[in-house]
Design a protein around this motif. Sequence first.
Motif, PDB file in Angstrom:
ATOM      1  N   ALA A  84     -22.678 -41.390  24.723  1.00 26.52           N
ATOM      2  CA  ALA A  84     -23.543 -40.557  25.177  1.00 26.52           C
ATOM      3  C   ALA A  84     -23.397 -39.166  24.483  1.00 26.52           C
ATOM      4  O   ALA A  84     -22.289 -38.781  23.864  1.00 26.52           O
ATOM      5  CB  ALA A  84     -23.357 -40.210  26.804  1.00 26.52           C
ATOM      6  N   GLY A  85     -24.357 -38.403  24.074  1.00 27.03           N
ATOM      7  CA  GLY A  85     -24.309 -37.223  23.295  1.00 27.03           C
ATOM      8  C   GLY A  85     -24.345 -35.860  24.171  1.00 27.03           C
ATOM      9  O   GLY A  85     -24.549 -36.324  25.491  1.00 27.03           O
ATOM     10  N   ALA A  86     -24.200 -34.952  23.775  1.00 25.43           N
ATOM     11  CA  ALA A  86     -24.058 -33.536  24.435  1.00 25.43           C
ATOM     12  C   ALA A  86     -23.989 -32.544  23.342  1.00 25.43           C
ATOM     13  O   ALA A  86     -23.436 -32.579  22.306  1.00 25.43           O
ATOM     14  CB  ALA A  86     -22.979 -33.548  25.034  1.00 25.43           C
ATOM     15  N   GLN A  87     -24.696 -31.724  23.610  1.00 26.52           N
ATOM     16  CA  GLN A  87     -24.875 -30.220  23.008  1.00 26.52           C
ATOM     17  C   GLN A  87     -24.306 -29.004  23.400  1.00 26.52           C
ATOM     18  O   GLN A  87     -24.415 -29.212  24.761  1.00 26.52           O
ATOM     19  CB  GLN A  87     -26.352 -30.060  22.413  1.00 26.52           C
ATOM     20  CG  GLN A  87     -26.807 -31.155  21.426  1.00 26.52           C
ATOM     21  CD  GLN A  87     -28.233 -30.840  21.072  1.00 26.52           C
ATOM     22  OE1 GLN A  87     -28.457 -30.031  20.304  1.00 26.52           O
ATOM     23  NE2 GLN A  87     -29.447 -31.443  21.764  1.00 26.52           N
ATOM     24  N   GLY A  88     -24.085 -28.048  22.820  1.00 26.97           N
ATOM     25  CA  GLY A  88     -23.871 -26.835  23.428  1.00 26.97           C
ATOM     26  C   GLY A  88     -22.210 -26.347  23.256  1.00 26.97           C
ATOM     27  O   GLY A  88     -21.476 -27.146  23.051  1.00 26.97           O
ATOM     28  N   THR A  89     -21.882 -25.317  23.701  1.00 24.17           N
ATOM     29  CA  THR A  89     -20.585 -24.528  23.743  1.00 24.17           C
ATOM     30  C   THR A  89     -20.063 -25.019  24.910  1.00 24.17           C
ATOM     31  O   THR A  89     -20.620 -25.557  25.669  1.00 24.17           O
ATOM     32  CB  THR A  89     -20.431 -23.014  23.583  1.00 24.17           C
ATOM     33  OG1 THR A  89     -21.128 -22.455  24.895  1.00 24.17           O
ATOM     34  CG2 THR A  89     -21.358 -22.682  22.221  1.00 24.17           C
ATOM     35  N   GLY A 139     -14.564 -29.178  13.210  1.00 28.85           N
ATOM     36  CA  GLY A 139     -15.310 -28.091  14.223  1.00 28.85           C
ATOM     37  C   GLY A 139     -16.678 -28.201  13.824  1.00 28.85           C
ATOM     38  O   GLY A 139     -16.936 -27.511  12.910  1.00 28.85           O
ATOM     39  N   LEU A 140     -17.597 -28.716  14.692  1.00 33.50           N
ATOM     40  CA  LEU A 140     -18.905 -28.561  14.515  1.00 33.50           C
ATOM     41  C   LEU A 140     -19.564 -27.684  15.562  1.00 33.50           C
ATOM     42  O   LEU A 140     -19.364 -27.763  16.768  1.00 33.50           O
ATOM     43  CB  LEU A 140     -19.648 -29.862  14.608  1.00 33.50           C
ATOM     44  CG  LEU A 140     -19.021 -31.103  13.663  1.00 33.50           C
ATOM     45  CD1 LEU A 140     -19.773 -32.105  14.013  1.00 33.50           C
ATOM     46  CD2 LEU A 140     -19.154 -30.393  12.187  1.00 33.50           C
ATOM     47  N   PRO A 141     -20.250 -26.599  15.101  1.00 36.24           N
ATOM     48  CA  PRO A 141     -20.862 -25.862  16.310  1.00 36.24           C
ATOM     49  C   PRO A 141     -21.722 -26.620  17.186  1.00 36.24           C
ATOM     50  O   PRO A 141     -22.491 -27.473  16.620  1.00 36.24           O
ATOM     51  CB  PRO A 141     -21.664 -24.874  15.291  1.00 36.24           C
ATOM     52  CG  PRO A 141     -22.082 -25.594  14.221  1.00 36.24           C
ATOM     53  CD  PRO A 141     -20.900 -26.260  13.838  1.00 36.24           C
ATOM     54  N   GLY A 142     -21.650 -25.881  18.266  1.00 36.06           N
ATOM     55  CA  GLY A 142     -22.540 -26.465  19.409  1.00 36.06           C
ATOM     56  C   GLY A 142     -22.254 -27.923  19.814  1.00 36.06           C
ATOM     57  O   GLY A 142     -23.356 -28.539  20.334  1.00 36.06           O
ATOM     58  N   ARG A 143     -21.079 -28.543  19.616  1.00 41.40           N
ATOM     59  CA  ARG A 143     -20.667 -29.869  20.136  1.00 41.40           C
ATOM     60  C   ARG A 143     -19.639 -29.737  20.730  1.00 41.40           C
ATOM     61  O   ARG A 143     -18.825 -30.958  20.600  1.00 41.40           O
ATOM     62  CB  ARG A 143     -20.590 -30.658  18.785  1.00 41.40           C
ATOM     63  CG  ARG A 143     -21.923 -30.933  17.880  1.00 41.40           C
ATOM     64  CD  ARG A 143     -23.073 -31.710  18.716  1.00 41.40           C
ATOM     65  NE  ARG A 143     -24.202 -31.942  17.957  1.00 41.40           N
ATOM     66  CZ  ARG A 143     -25.456 -31.131  18.083  1.00 41.40           C
ATOM     67  NH1 ARG A 143     -25.502 -30.273  18.719  1.00 41.40           N
ATOM     68  NH2 ARG A 143     -26.120 -31.698  17.366  1.00 41.40           N
ATOM     69  N   ALA A 144     -18.969 -28.865  21.553  1.00 44.00           N
ATOM     70  CA  ALA A 144     -17.827 -28.771  22.242  1.00 44.00           C
ATOM     71  C   ALA A 144     -17.564 -30.046  23.071  1.00 44.00           C
ATOM     72  O   ALA A 144     -16.424 -30.836  23.114  1.00 44.00           O
ATOM     73  CB  ALA A 144     -17.541 -27.623  23.037  1.00 44.00           C
ATOM     74  N   LEU A 145     -18.358 -30.460  24.172  1.00 43.32           N
ATOM     75  CA  LEU A 145     -18.127 -31.583  24.862  1.00 43.32           C
ATOM     76  C   LEU A 145     -18.215 -32.830  23.948  1.00 43.32           C
ATOM     77  O   LEU A 145     -17.130 -33.671  24.159  1.00 43.32           O
ATOM     78  CB  LEU A 145     -19.443 -31.563  25.900  1.00 43.32           C
ATOM     79  CG  LEU A 145     -19.462 -32.766  26.896  1.00 43.32           C
ATOM     80  CD1 LEU A 145     -18.201 -33.344  27.272  1.00 43.32           C
ATOM     81  CD2 LEU A 145     -20.288 -32.454  27.811  1.00 43.32           C
ATOM     82  N   TYR A 146     -19.093 -32.924  23.089  1.00 44.73           N
ATOM     83  CA  TYR A 146     -19.081 -34.207  22.479  1.00 44.73           C
ATOM     84  C   TYR A 146     -17.953 -34.421  21.441  1.00 44.73           C
ATOM     85  O   TYR A 146     -17.293 -35.604  21.568  1.00 44.73           O
ATOM     86  CB  TYR A 146     -20.287 -34.223  21.489  1.00 44.73           C
ATOM     87  CG  TYR A 146     -20.652 -35.811  20.712  1.00 44.73           C
ATOM     88  CD1 TYR A 146     -20.996 -36.578  21.310  1.00 44.73           C
ATOM     89  CD2 TYR A 146     -20.143 -35.658  19.384  1.00 44.73           C
ATOM     90  CE1 TYR A 146     -21.182 -37.745  20.382  1.00 44.73           C
ATOM     91  CE2 TYR A 146     -20.581 -36.625  18.717  1.00 44.73           C
ATOM     92  CZ  TYR A 146     -21.153 -37.691  19.349  1.00 44.73           C
ATOM     93  OH  TYR A 146     -21.179 -38.918  18.520  1.00 44.73           O
ATOM     94  N   SER A 147     -17.546 -33.320  21.179  1.00 41.71           N
ATOM     95  CA  SER A 147     -16.329 -33.304  20.017  1.00 41.71           C
ATOM     96  C   SER A 147     -15.046 -33.612  20.794  1.00 41.71           C
ATOM     97  O   SER A 147     -14.217 -34.542  20.320  1.00 41.71           O
ATOM     98  CB  SER A 147     -16.271 -32.077  19.599  1.00 41.71           C
ATOM     99  OG  SER A 147     -17.171 -31.621  18.437  1.00 41.71           O
ATOM    100  N   ALA A 148     -14.814 -33.240  22.120  1.00 39.35           N
ATOM    101  CA  ALA A 148     -13.878 -33.259  22.684  1.00 39.35           C
ATOM    102  C   ALA A 148     -13.614 -34.882  23.373  1.00 39.35           C
ATOM    103  O   ALA A 148     -12.684 -35.269  23.173  1.00 39.35           O
ATOM    104  CB  ALA A 148     -13.819 -32.502  24.140  1.00 39.35           C
ATOM    105  N   THR A 149     -14.870 -35.443  23.738  1.00 40.32           N
ATOM    106  CA  THR A 149     -14.648 -36.786  23.822  1.00 40.32           C
ATOM    107  C   THR A 149     -14.398 -37.797  22.869  1.00 40.32           C
ATOM    108  O   THR A 149     -13.565 -38.824  22.777  1.00 40.32           O
ATOM    109  CB  THR A 149     -15.971 -37.320  24.543  1.00 40.32           C
ATOM    110  OG1 THR A 149     -17.023 -37.098  23.494  1.00 40.32           O
ATOM    111  CG2 THR A 149     -16.529 -36.546  25.725  1.00 40.32           C
TER     112      THR A 149
END
Length: 263
Positions: A84-89, A139-149
């Motif tokens: 699943a995708g997600a956007q945002g800080t 580190g991609l901007p606006g991808r905090a949740l997605y990046s963490a997973t």
Amino acid sequence: MSGEFAGLAAVVTGGGSGIGLAVARLLADRGAAVACLDLDPSGVPAPLHAIGCDVSDADSVARAVTAAVARLGGLDVLVNNAGAGAQGTIEANPDDEWHRVYDVNVVGIVRVTRAALPYLRASSAAAIVNTCSIAATAGLPGRALYSATKGAVQALTLAMAADHVGEGIRVNCVNPGTVDTPWVRRLVDAAADPAAEFVALRARQPIGRLVTPAEVAAAVAYLASPLAAATTGTVLAVDGGMHGLRMRPAAPTAARTDHHPHP
């Protein structure tokens, strides 16, 4: 069937479209019998086997894996691609959304792999490939949740590789960059300026374009193949150079300073 996957059976989660479907098709082209597990498997063509599955539901996973093994006659390769995708800080998504995306992207891999392990242990060519992301290491901007997973998926991949190497089960992951999939196209279309967003996504990869699903599929097939029997605990980036290259911007064109004398 010919090819290095001849006689092998593979399950691909998220196999209904995008990267997952490209992987399933390539494995089948190389000889594997393939089952695609997806929330909506209606777009899965023959000879691939379409099976409905919700990786966030343990009962659904158990039923789907059992059905796949029954159809395929066993299981040798598992590709954990559903996500699943997600956007945002970190401020953009409430706790419920953090739990939901983790449940799909991380615990979903756990559920499917747990259900598959008894069958993989019986295989002489057992391989698991997890679809991770460049977001795990950049580190991609606006991808905090997605990046963490995805960071969790990369760490999980290495832990799984260590846990199961003694059982003859190889575990690796691919880290795609931005791939030209229906999901990415929907993100682009939702941007304030879709044309500018698409240009920016292409430009951030040093090759100057999006990665194709077929290119990711080729990497997955390599990691899953019996020809890569010595490869485990590996993270393979398919990202147009994002993780390692630091490109200099093009220098501005210098103004001409040559002058021609008057006759």
